[in-house]
Design an enzyme around this catalytic site. Structure first.
Site, PDB file in Angstrom:
ATOM      1  N   ASP A  69       0.819  -1.208   0.000  1.00 31.37           N
ATOM      2  CA  ASP A  69       0.000   0.000   0.000  1.00 31.37           C
ATOM      3  C   ASP A  69       0.858   1.266   0.000  1.00 31.37           C
ATOM      4  O   ASP A  69       0.468   2.288  -0.565  1.00 31.37           O
ATOM      5  CB  ASP A  69      -0.925   0.003   1.219  1.00 31.37           C
ATOM      6  CG  ASP A  69      -2.133  -0.905   1.018  1.00 31.37           C
ATOM      7  OD1 ASP A  69      -2.324  -1.390  -0.113  1.00 31.37           O
ATOM      8  OD2 ASP A  69      -2.875  -1.135   1.986  1.00 31.37           O
ATOM      9  N   GLY A  70       2.035   1.207   0.629  1.00 24.09           N
ATOM     10  CA  GLY A  70       2.913   2.376   0.643  1.00 24.09           C
ATOM     11  C   GLY A  70       3.365   2.759  -0.759  1.00 24.09           C
ATOM     12  O   GLY A  70       3.441   3.948  -1.098  1.00 24.09           O
ATOM     13  N   ARG A  74       2.510   6.170  -2.943  1.00 25.67           N
ATOM     14  CA  ARG A  74       3.534   6.947  -3.660  1.00 25.67           C
ATOM     15  C   ARG A  74       3.116   7.148  -5.110  1.00 25.67           C
ATOM     16  O   ARG A  74       3.248   8.246  -5.665  1.00 25.67           O
ATOM     17  CB  ARG A  74       4.893   6.232  -3.582  1.00 25.67           C
ATOM     18  CG  ARG A  74       5.976   6.877  -4.429  1.00 25.67           C
ATOM     19  CD  ARG A  74       7.348   6.334  -4.065  1.00 25.67           C
ATOM     20  NE  ARG A  74       7.504   4.923  -4.345  1.00 25.67           N
ATOM     21  CZ  ARG A  74       7.906   4.418  -5.510  1.00 25.67           C
ATOM     22  NH1 ARG A  74       8.187   5.248  -6.517  1.00 25.67           N
ATOM     23  NH2 ARG A  74       8.053   3.128  -5.672  1.00 25.67           N
ATOM     24  N   GLU A 144      -5.260   9.218   4.981  1.00 28.29           N
ATOM     25  CA  GLU A 144      -5.516  10.000   6.179  1.00 28.29           C
ATOM     26  C   GLU A 144      -4.546  11.157   6.329  1.00 28.29           C
ATOM     27  O   GLU A 144      -3.430  11.152   5.790  1.00 28.29           O
ATOM     28  CB  GLU A 144      -5.444   9.125   7.436  1.00 28.29           C
ATOM     29  CG  GLU A 144      -4.055   8.743   7.890  1.00 28.29           C
ATOM     30  CD  GLU A 144      -3.442   7.591   7.142  1.00 28.29           C
ATOM     31  OE1 GLU A 144      -2.254   7.717   6.758  1.00 28.29           O
ATOM     32  OE2 GLU A 144      -4.117   6.570   6.931  1.00 28.29           O
ATOM     33  N   ARG A 154       5.840  13.759  25.435  1.00 29.45           N
ATOM     34  CA  ARG A 154       4.951  14.915  25.579  1.00 29.45           C
ATOM     35  C   ARG A 154       3.573  14.630  24.993  1.00 29.45           C
ATOM     36  O   ARG A 154       3.455  14.185  23.860  1.00 29.45           O
ATOM     37  CB  ARG A 154       5.546  16.134  24.869  1.00 29.45           C
ATOM     38  CG  ARG A 154       6.878  16.597  25.427  1.00 29.45           C
ATOM     39  CD  ARG A 154       6.726  17.191  26.808  1.00 29.45           C
ATOM     40  NE  ARG A 154       7.984  17.744  27.286  1.00 29.45           N
ATOM     41  CZ  ARG A 154       8.152  18.273  28.477  1.00 29.45           C
ATOM     42  NH1 ARG A 154       7.137  18.336  29.330  1.00 29.45           N
ATOM     43  NH2 ARG A 154       9.324  18.755  28.844  1.00 29.45           N
ATOM     44  N   THR A 184      -9.287   1.339   6.695  1.00 33.55           N
ATOM     45  CA  THR A 184      -8.643   0.067   7.023  1.00 33.55           C
ATOM     46  C   THR A 184      -7.154   0.239   7.291  1.00 33.55           C
ATOM     47  O   THR A 184      -6.437  -0.750   7.442  1.00 33.55           O
ATOM     48  CB  THR A 184      -8.840  -0.937   5.875  1.00 33.55           C
ATOM     49  OG1 THR A 184      -8.432  -0.327   4.641  1.00 33.55           O
ATOM     50  CG2 THR A 184     -10.297  -1.364   5.772  1.00 33.55           C
ATOM     51  N   TYR A 186      -4.459   3.471   9.130  1.00 34.17           N
ATOM     52  CA  TYR A 186      -4.154   4.043  10.442  1.00 34.17           C
ATOM     53  C   TYR A 186      -5.433   4.197  11.270  1.00 34.17           C
ATOM     54  O   TYR A 186      -5.450   3.944  12.477  1.00 34.17           O
ATOM     55  CB  TYR A 186      -3.481   5.395  10.245  1.00 34.17           C
ATOM     56  CG  TYR A 186      -2.772   5.951  11.458  1.00 34.17           C
ATOM     57  CD1 TYR A 186      -2.783   5.304  12.697  1.00 34.17           C
ATOM     58  CD2 TYR A 186      -2.059   7.147  11.360  1.00 34.17           C
ATOM     59  CE1 TYR A 186      -2.132   5.839  13.786  1.00 34.17           C
ATOM     60  CE2 TYR A 186      -1.398   7.683  12.453  1.00 34.17           C
ATOM     61  CZ  TYR A 186      -1.433   7.028  13.660  1.00 34.17           C
ATOM     62  OH  TYR A 186      -0.785   7.554  14.739  1.00 34.17           O
ATOM     63  N   PHE A 188      -8.008   2.339  11.332  1.00 28.83           N
ATOM     64  CA  PHE A 188      -8.349   1.026  11.901  1.00 28.83           C
ATOM     65  C   PHE A 188      -7.484   0.725  13.121  1.00 28.83           C
ATOM     66  O   PHE A 188      -7.975   0.270  14.161  1.00 28.83           O
ATOM     67  CB  PHE A 188      -8.175  -0.052  10.831  1.00 28.83           C
ATOM     68  CG  PHE A 188      -8.416  -1.448  11.312  1.00 28.83           C
ATOM     69  CD1 PHE A 188      -9.701  -1.922  11.520  1.00 28.83           C
ATOM     70  CD2 PHE A 188      -7.352  -2.301  11.574  1.00 28.83           C
ATOM     71  CE1 PHE A 188      -9.926  -3.212  11.965  1.00 28.83           C
ATOM     72  CE2 PHE A 188      -7.558  -3.593  12.027  1.00 28.83           C
ATOM     73  CZ  PHE A 188      -8.855  -4.053  12.219  1.00 28.83           C
ATOM     74  N   SER A 189      -6.191   0.992  13.011  1.00 30.75           N
ATOM     75  CA  SER A 189      -5.273   0.745  14.130  1.00 30.75           C
ATOM     76  C   SER A 189      -5.594   1.618  15.338  1.00 30.75           C
ATOM     77  O   SER A 189      -5.355   1.227  16.477  1.00 30.75           O
ATOM     78  CB  SER A 189      -3.830   1.003  13.685  1.00 30.75           C
ATOM     79  OG  SER A 189      -3.462   0.142  12.634  1.00 30.75           O
TER      80      SER A 189
END
Length: 308
Positions: A69-70, A74, A144, A154, A184, A186, A188-189
């Site tokens: 997916d990355g 791109r 996203e 922090r 589905t 970030y 989703f995580s």
């Protein structure tokens, strides 16, 4: 056809080479990015080598992407302006954006050559960053846009706003603003909902918020989501778009997220429902399900009652 590959992986180089040769054998012109062409070292007639950039996909029917997916994210940077559809050949772990697996290359090429495919538009995000009321950065995202703390020790103090009205203040690790396509990823995580791709909506999910009300939210596609980093916060934030483009967010910075004017197009070779994709990608247990066709066969005595 423009072929984009994760050339840092040997397997991706092998599959990309197979794809390029197969396309050329069918009489289709192949285009490669300059840095990737140097890695693949292909000897093909009329091979077109171009520099990376939005113009790289101009005039192409499809961009074939070999990787996870990355790599598809791109490649989306190369195709969003031209509207060229992306066809992902998955070499990643899950590959929700990909349409084909690496062991189906022959079938994939045959479908492309015969033009037996469709394309669908995916909603994108338009992201703007303001400091002291001045626009300082503008970017976009397919999956996203996440506002995150820059330092692990922090917590980030933020106020979230929807459609010009304040919603809540959170001390948190960050906030994810996602599309249905990114639901589905970030989202989703972070505990956000999975949203079917044809649903038009914007998602907002706090990350590890120290608050009583910190639920995932689903807003209208016409809504404007905003995240302001509070002046009094001890931390410094950073904006990440699809994990690729970043903008620093000092105290007082404001991020506005709205529906993008330009969608990204993805190629579809199969017409299977999104439910089937979820089951396959997440390996969900569905043993015991009895669909309408099976129930009819049982009622007609074709299947025994004790068949699982």
């Amino acid at each position: 056809m423009l072929v984009v590959a994760h050339t840092g992986r040997e397997e991706a180089r092998k599959v990309a080479s197979r794809v390029c040769r197969a396309l050329a054998q069918h009489g289709l012109a192949v285009r490669l990015l300059a840095d990737e062409a140097a890695e693949l070292t292909l000897d093909l007639p009329d091979l077109d080598v171009v520099h990376p950039g939005p113009a790289a996909s101009a005039g192409c029917e499809i961009v074939v992407v070999v990787g996870g997916d990355g790599t598809i994210l791109r490649a989306a940077e190369l195709t969003r302006e031209t509207g060229t559809p992306l066809l992902g050949v998955n070499l990643g772990h899950v590959g929700f954006l990909a349409e084909a697996e690496h062991d189906d290359v022959e079938f994939t090429i045959d479908a492309v050559v015969a033009q037996q495919y469709t394309s669908e538009e995916r909603l994108t995000l338009e992201v703007r960053v303001y400091r002291d009321g001045e626009l300082v950065a503008e970017t976009w995202a397919l999956n996203e846009a996440s506002v995150e703390k820059a330092a692990r020790e922090r917590m980030l103090e933020v106020v979230v706003e929807v459609d010009g009205r304040p919603l809540s203040r959170w001390g948190c690790d960050g906030v994810v603003c996602a599309t249905p396509t990114g639901s589905t990823a970030y989202n989703f995580s972070a505990g956000g909902p999975i949203v079917w791709p044809d649903v038009e909506a914007l998602l907002l999910v706090p990350i590890s918020a120290h608050a009583l009300f910190a639920r995932p939210l689903v807003a209208a596609p016409s809504s404007v989501l905003a995240v302001e980093v509070q002046e009094r916060t001890d931390g410094v934030g950073v904006l990440w778009c699809d994990g690729r483009r970043t903008v620093d967010l000092p105290p007082g910075a404001r991020v506005e997220v709205r529906r993008g004017r330009t969608p990204v197009r993805l190629v579809r070779l199969h017409q299977a429902p999104f439910t089937d994709r979820l089951v396959a990608k997440f390996d969900l247990p569905v043993t015991g399900w009895r669909g309408a066709a099976e129930r009819r066969r049982r009622s007609n005595g074709v299947l025994p009652e004790d068949t699982a």
